[in-house]
Design an enzyme around this catalytic site. Structure first.
Site, PDB file in Angstrom:
ATOM      1  N   HIS A   1       0.888  -1.409  -0.101  1.00  0.00           N
ATOM      2  CA  HIS A   1       0.087   0.182   0.136  1.00  0.00           C
ATOM      3  C   HIS A   1       0.673   1.172  -0.061  1.00  0.00           C
ATOM      4  CE1 HIS A   1      -3.706  -2.501   1.932  1.00  0.00           C
ATOM      5  NE2 HIS A   1      -3.763  -1.962   0.684  1.00  0.00           N
TER       6      HIS A   1
ATOM      7  N   ARG B   1     -11.855  -2.047 -11.052  1.00  0.00           N
ATOM      8  CA  ARG B   1     -11.799  -3.358 -10.389  1.00  0.00           C
ATOM      9  C   ARG B   1     -12.483  -3.170  -9.085  1.00  0.00           C
ATOM     10  NH1 ARG B   1      -5.727  -2.522 -11.293  1.00  0.00           N
ATOM     11  NH2 ARG B   1      -5.050  -4.451 -12.322  1.00  0.00           N
TER      12      ARG B   1
ATOM     13  N   ARG C   1     -15.419  -4.033 -14.091  1.00  0.00           N
ATOM     14  CA  ARG C   1     -15.249  -5.613 -13.980  1.00  0.00           C
ATOM     15  C   ARG C   1     -16.112  -6.262 -12.841  1.00  0.00           C
ATOM     16  NH1 ARG C   1      -9.267  -7.692 -13.318  1.00  0.00           N
ATOM     17  NH2 ARG C   1      -9.562  -7.116 -11.315  1.00  0.00           N
TER      18      ARG C   1
ATOM     19  N   GLU D   1      -7.186 -13.184 -19.954  1.00  0.00           N
ATOM     20  CA  GLU D   1      -6.161 -13.479 -18.796  1.00  0.00           C
ATOM     21  C   GLU D   1      -5.858 -14.811 -18.634  1.00  0.00           C
ATOM     22  OE1 GLU D   1      -7.020 -11.337 -15.289  1.00  0.00           O
ATOM     23  OE2 GLU D   1      -9.204 -11.833 -15.217  1.00  0.00           O
TER      24      GLU D   1
ATOM     25  N   ASN E   1      -1.388  -9.263 -16.462  1.00  0.00           N
ATOM     26  CA  ASN E   1      -0.714  -9.476 -15.326  1.00  0.00           C
ATOM     27  C   ASN E   1      -0.938 -11.177 -15.143  1.00  0.00           C
ATOM     28  OD1 ASN E   1      -0.354  -6.811 -15.125  1.00  0.00           O
ATOM     29  ND2 ASN E   1      -2.180  -6.225 -13.801  1.00  0.00           N
ATOM     30  N   ASP E   2      -1.996 -11.493 -15.355  1.00  0.00           N
ATOM     31  CA  ASP E   2      -2.283 -13.030 -14.913  1.00  0.00           C
ATOM     32  C   ASP E   2      -1.854 -13.633 -16.138  1.00  0.00           C
ATOM     33  OD1 ASP E   2      -3.439 -13.381 -12.357  1.00  0.00           O
ATOM     34  OD2 ASP E   2      -5.214 -12.201 -13.111  1.00  0.00           O
TER      35      ASP E   2
ATOM     36  N   ARG F   1       3.019 -14.061  -9.679  1.00  0.00           N
ATOM     37  CA  ARG F   1       2.841 -12.358  -9.565  1.00  0.00           C
ATOM     38  C   ARG F   1       3.478 -12.244  -8.211  1.00  0.00           C
ATOM     39  NH1 ARG F   1      -2.915 -10.347 -11.230  1.00  0.00           N
ATOM     40  NH2 ARG F   1      -2.307  -8.366 -10.742  1.00  0.00           N
TER      41      ARG F   1
ATOM     42  N   CYS G   1      -5.841  -4.156 -20.206  1.00  0.00           N
ATOM     43  CA  CYS G   1      -5.513  -3.241 -18.913  1.00  0.00           C
ATOM     44  C   CYS G   1      -4.655  -3.871 -17.894  1.00  0.00           C
ATOM     45  CB  CYS G   1      -7.144  -3.192 -18.324  1.00  0.00           C
ATOM     46  SG  CYS G   1      -7.665  -5.038 -18.125  1.00  0.00           S
TER      47      CYS G   1
END
Ligand code: PEP
Ligand code: MG
Length: 604
Positions: A206, A313, A349, A446, A469-470, A480, A517
């Site tokens: 974060h 998201r 999404r 993905e 990413n996936d 990841r 994305c």
């Protein structure tokens, strides 16, 4: 990944970490050391126990007020990003979480403890439970709980009055600490500090996310940082290269000073493309959109020159809370984002739960790291899914909504969602609810399965959004979350190029929009490849938009096609990446990092 190089006495000591927010700072270190609060175990007489429980309740209220105050001042000072406000909200929820507050109250009542000791023991207990869990999601939560408990402890001890979360750093200094809570990072950003150097953390923690989105240079994961940097010492922080230089020499100060000036001038020039379209000199237009995790971050996307939202998201509405968001709550959030972005589209999404994002709410079935994730989970938990889809359908009346299905692996999943949407639309119509007549439905590509059947999926959806990413982790079989395999992460691996080409071709033949994305879309090094492959839209973190736009505006698509043809004929991932790096250095030396200018990544 992190390491240290001791140079000769005429040069400073270079400590290496992970650069998570670019920018160079030549400054003075401000050590932020938390002195451990001394607390004692006190056995209370039974007659005082309820008073002690209410003392704890008062401390919770004071800590919550502090968080409210921090949130308010951030909003007023315009420093707030959706994620930051979300983290503060999560901390407020944690303050009252039964696992923390409930257990501490129980310890006061059953073990006749003072509130401080009850909190101390409860946090120890939670830490022990979480430490046994493999899942990184829970390990991240431990530090959140520690930070919340720290605030609570200060409130109990009366050390919270006007203390601005107990910090003594001065504006313009570089914060050096072993770790920082998101709340502390936000509070320091308000001063504002010049940079962050932290011993702990990863690129996705974060604190790193907050520093990046606030544009404050930051390096995390710097091994033995606090051992080598003292308060008031001169340091240089390079947030792009991930370096901290302690006691820099005059030569180093000159070199980095020059780099810093160049970087600042470049960013200023970049900002001027805000109003300009992302069109190549030979007239090929790309649409650059923003990724959004929490509704409040919406304004930053338009500010950075983005057009609409390519990925919202929604999981962040569901995490870090013990109840599910109701249909009305979701409707309010979605409508707000849609209305603020209209007439540009907002791609929302549906819930991507599972993987490292797990619900804290008891449900009939638990989502899993891999198997029961995202759409697979939602199709099993119809009460949860229908609530989200009803909220989305109702919100469609307020803007330009597109719905995106995550983690698709079969045509059946897309058909099931269409059917459910049809049934819910009929239900809402009979309730007299207004809705947009058409809502485009898209599939995230993905998983290798989705890519391999992209020709079949293309006939069933209105658009594709590629989640690299996936897709990269499952295609190249790397995680990841594990830094050990990070050197294998290469979006230009021939397997990835072939996969992306296959997906783009499938989308093109069906005449549907092809967007991306995943993080690959926001990295200027890959834009030309994506342009040549025929992507129409790229969606990314707001701060990445200006640099990506710059690459598009400076390169004819014909050049990008030549580059693509060249790399498609190469057989090794390293050769391709180095070729593209060299191309970038040659054509966009202002956009690449100094280390990349010295040598392409695999040639180092
Ligand atoms: C992706 O996988 O590329 C993606 C955009 O989704 P997330 O990062 O949320 O998994
Ligand atoms: Mg994904």
């Amino acid at each position: 990944m992190t390491g240290m190089t001791q140079l000769n006495r005429n040069l400073g000591m270079v400590l290496r970490g992970v650069g998570v927010s670019p920018g160079i700072v030549l400054g003075v270190a401000a050590r932020m050391d938390r002195e451990d609060v001394q607390i004692e175990r006190v056995h209370l007489p039974t007659g005082l126990l309820e008073a002690e429980v209410s003392r704890l309740g008062d401390a919770v209220n004071r800590a919550a007020l502090q968080l409210d105050e921090l949130q308010r001042s951030l909003v007023e000072s315009d420093l707030a990003e959706g994620e930051h406000l979300g983290v503060l909200n999560a901390h407020k929820v944690m303050l009252r979480d039964p696992m923390l507050l409930g257990e501490a109250e129980q310890r006061i009542r059953t073990q006749c403890l003072n509130a401080e000791w009850a909190i101390h023991e409860t946090v120890q207990h939670i830490q022990e439970i979480f430490a046994r869990m493999e899942d990184p999601f829970f390990r991240e939560r431990v530090s959140d709980i520690q930070h919340v408990a720290g605030m609570l402890m200060r409130a109990l001890l009366g050390e919270d009055d006007g203390a601005d979360l107990g910090m003594s750093v001065r504006p313009g200094e570089v914060v050096v600490a072993s770790s920082l809570s998101p709340a502390e990072t936000l509070s320091l950003a308000r001063l504002p500090v010049a940079g962050f150097a932290l011993e702990d953390g990863t690129a996705t923690s974060h604190t790193a996310i907050i520093a990046h989105s606030l544009g404050i240079p930051a390096v995390v994961g710097v091994g033995r940082l606090t051992e080598h940097v003292g308060n008031g010492e001169n340091i240089i922080l390079d947030g792009a290269e991930g370096e901290v230089i302690v006691h820099p020499s005059q030569d180093e100060e000159l070199v980095y000073g020059r780099r810093a000036r160049r970087a600042r001038a470049f960013l200023k020039a970049l900002r001027q493309n805000r109003e300009l379209p992302a069109v190549t000199p030979d007239g090929y237009g790309l649409v650059l959109r923003g990724n959004l995790d929490i509704a409040e971050g919406c304004a930053r996307i338009a500010d950075a020159g983005g057009t609409g939202i390519g990925l919202f998201r929604t999981e962040f509405l569901f995490l870090d809370r013990t109840t599910l968001p109701s249909e009305d709550e979701q409707y309010a959030t979605y409508s707000q984002v849609l209305a603020a972005t209209a007439p540009e589209p907002v791609t929302i999404r549906t819930l991507d739960i599972g993987g490292d994002k797990l619900l804290r709410v008891e449900r009939p079935e638990a989502a899993a790291a891999l198997g029961l994730r995202a759409i697979r989970y939602c199709l099993k938990d119809r009460a949860l899914f229908d609530t989200q889809l009803r909220a989305l359908l109702r919100a469609s009346a307020h803007g330009n909504l597109r719905v995106l299905i995550p983690f698709v692996t079969s045509l059946g999943e897309v058909k099931a969602v269409r059917k459910i949407l049809g049934e819910l639309r009929a239900q809402l119509q009979s309730e007299g609810r207004p809705m947009a007549p058409e809502i485009p439905l898209g599939a995230m590509i993905e998983t290798p399965a989705a890519a391999l059947i992209s020709d079949l999926l293309a006939g069933a959806v209105d658009f594709f959004s590629v989640g690299t990413n996936d897709l990269i982790q499952y295609t190249l079989a790397i995680s990841r979350d594990e830094t050990a395999g990070e050197y294998l992460y290469n979006p230009l691996h021939p397997a990835m190029l072939r996969t992306l080409q296959m997906v783009a071709r499938a989308g093109r033949s069906a005449g549907i929009d092809i967007s991306m994305c995943g993080e690959m879309a926001g990295d200027p090094r890959y834009v030309l490849v994506l342009l040549a492959l025929g992507f129409h839209e790229l969606s990314m973190t707001a701060s990445s938009i200006p640099a990506v736009k710059e690459v598009v505006r400076r390169t004819p698509r014909s050049d990008a096609l030549v580059l693509l043809q060249k790399i498609m004929n190469m057989s090794s991932a390293e050769e391709i990446a180095d070729y593209v790096d060299s191309y970038m250095v040659e054509h966009f030396s202002d956009l690449v990092t100094p280390r990349m200018r010295e040598a392409p990544r695999y040639a180092r």
